[in-house]
Design a protein around this motif. Sequence first.
Motif, PDB file in Angstrom:
ATOM      1  N   LYS A  27      -4.447   2.519  -5.427  1.00  0.00           N
ATOM      2  CA  LYS A  27      -4.781   3.886  -5.006  1.00  0.00           C
ATOM      3  C   LYS A  27      -3.519   4.653  -4.616  1.00  0.00           C
ATOM      4  O   LYS A  27      -3.378   5.850  -4.919  1.00  0.00           O
ATOM      5  N   GLY A  42       0.793  -1.229   0.000  1.00  0.00           N
ATOM      6  CA  GLY A  42       0.000   0.000   0.000  1.00  0.00           C
ATOM      7  C   GLY A  42       0.819   1.269   0.000  1.00  0.00           C
ATOM      8  O   GLY A  42       0.274   2.353   0.244  1.00  0.00           O
ATOM      9  N   LYS A 101      -5.877  -0.911  -2.371  1.00  0.00           N
ATOM     10  CA  LYS A 101      -5.117   0.073  -1.589  1.00  0.00           C
ATOM     11  C   LYS A 101      -3.791   0.409  -2.275  1.00  0.00           C
ATOM     12  O   LYS A 101      -3.366   1.571  -2.323  1.00  0.00           O
ATOM     13  N   GLN A 102      -3.134  -0.629  -2.842  1.00  0.00           N
ATOM     14  CA  GLN A 102      -1.861  -0.408  -3.518  1.00  0.00           C
ATOM     15  C   GLN A 102      -2.038   0.427  -4.792  1.00  0.00           C
ATOM     16  O   GLN A 102      -1.257   1.343  -5.060  1.00  0.00           O
ATOM     17  N   PRO A 106      -9.096  -5.872  -1.100  1.00  0.00           N
ATOM     18  CA  PRO A 106      -8.714  -4.578  -0.499  1.00  0.00           C
ATOM     19  C   PRO A 106      -7.230  -4.233  -0.600  1.00  0.00           C
ATOM     20  O   PRO A 106      -6.891  -3.086  -0.869  1.00  0.00           O
TER      21      PRO A 106
END
Length: 564
Positions: free
Chosen positions: A198, A89, A195-196, A191
């Motif tokens: 994003k 992330g 997240k990564q 998720p």
Amino acid sequence: MEWKNIKWKPIEFYVFKLQKKIYQASKNNNELEMIRLQKILISSKAAKLKAVRRVTQDNLGKKTAGVDNVKNLEPKNRLKLAYSISLDGKASSIKRVYIPKDKNEYRPLGIPTIKDRAKQYLALLALEPQWEARFEANSYGFRPGRSCHDAIEAIFIAINQKPKYVLDADIQGCFNEIDHSVLLAKLSTFPAMKKQIKAWLKAGILEDNVYLSVEKGTPQGSLISPLLMNIALHGMEQAVIEFMKSLKLKGPDGKNIIKRRRASSINIIRYADDFVILHENELVVKSCKEFIQNFLLNLGLRLKDTKTRICHTLYDFEGQSAGFDFLGFNIRQYPIGKYAVRKTKVALNFRTLIRPSKSKTHEHFNKMKEVIDKTRKTDVLLMELNPKVIGWARYYRTAVSYKTFKWLDNLLFKALLKWQYKKHPTRSRRWLNQIYYHKKEKRNWVFGLKSPKNNELISLKSYTDVPIERFIKVKGEKSPYDGDTLYWSLRLNNHPIMSGNVSKLLKKQKGLCNFCKLPFFPTDIIERDHIVPLSKNGTHKISNMQLLHGHCHKIKTANDRKLM
């Protein structure tokens, strides 16, 4: 373990086996199984090693550094990177550079750090087979096993039997304008992956040592950006077909123009951010233009007015000339004489011709003239011109290009004539002919130079040396991840930009690398290698040549040097 001692064959088998399973799970809409397999893949050492090899050895742009100023890694550092990367992330800023696009335009590229590149390829290994199972059949840009020629052939099939109206459109700043929230919502992933991605989207840009925050767009230049762009635009074709079903347009007789059963008769062919919409009725095409504008607004995108127009394939329409340019080709239909009817099942009074576009032809020749003007030595000139001649001719070999090739040969002959006079202003025409022109294989006036070592003629290639061949479009929704290696190796062998010698070697090797014995994937770097090195009196004959992966070639060359 040392990098040079890694056994890549079992690694490639393991990664591809998981990718095939991800593809099948996605095809069957088995979300839980697909995510489970993706998590196994991104956490495996095999995938991490392959990701690092890709960005440090196979990537052609690996010598461009990001904000970390690291261009390449030593073998021992590659292992350290492979064991340290994970989708945690986190992401570093990207470095902004500009490359020429058009005459007065520049394309902004974002160069990630070498660690982020490895992480992006790791994510790509898991996401690409998932989305290859879902992408629409007429999406061709930035996808493994698909090319510009597939898109052009799809257009030919769509209009060959019937003239149609065309919405020729281009999305303005597609990579730089995509809405992040819409893209993340469409990802359909677990998720940690979301997240990564994003983090990469929000990482920010470093330009001239000034940090710029990013609120929209995917940076061009990163490994995962083309896939994210295709994900954002996914669904356009199906949305237009659904819109057609709901569209109620009535003709002069008061009857509906579109019947529900014929709603899919519209053709949407997309290559990255360029697309065309084809239909026999102008009202349908105009309605689709409005619908597409609203569809793109939801993604934060809009059509580029200067490159978007509605025309007809056979006749002039509303001040627009017949035909259109797409991916460097000009696609147009021409009426034929009353008695020169085409030999088809149904008599047609037109002919569909796809040719190299005039703008691309002139642009190519201007580049050739620049090379001729700045080069003085004949051998250097031949080395510069020959790859450009053959490369350009191979790209357009699937079109009706023979007249264009002849025209370019003639222009090149005249340009070289001026070059000779400029280089030898005091020499006679007869002397120049004896030095620069030779006879070769029933051809006279071949521009070239005889080697001082063995008196062998090094000649200028001709555009017409490249034969015109029909291209066969990729089947429907087929993907390299479906496991049909025979089909994909044959397509690779018959690809128009593949040289004749490479084609012969691919047939001889049955689509396999002679070093690792693994099949060539459509996105692999394929290099020619001398079986017996030139340093050991090897020859350039095809019997002494083999095809290897780019990384296999480096290992084989290193082994040859040790044995010297």
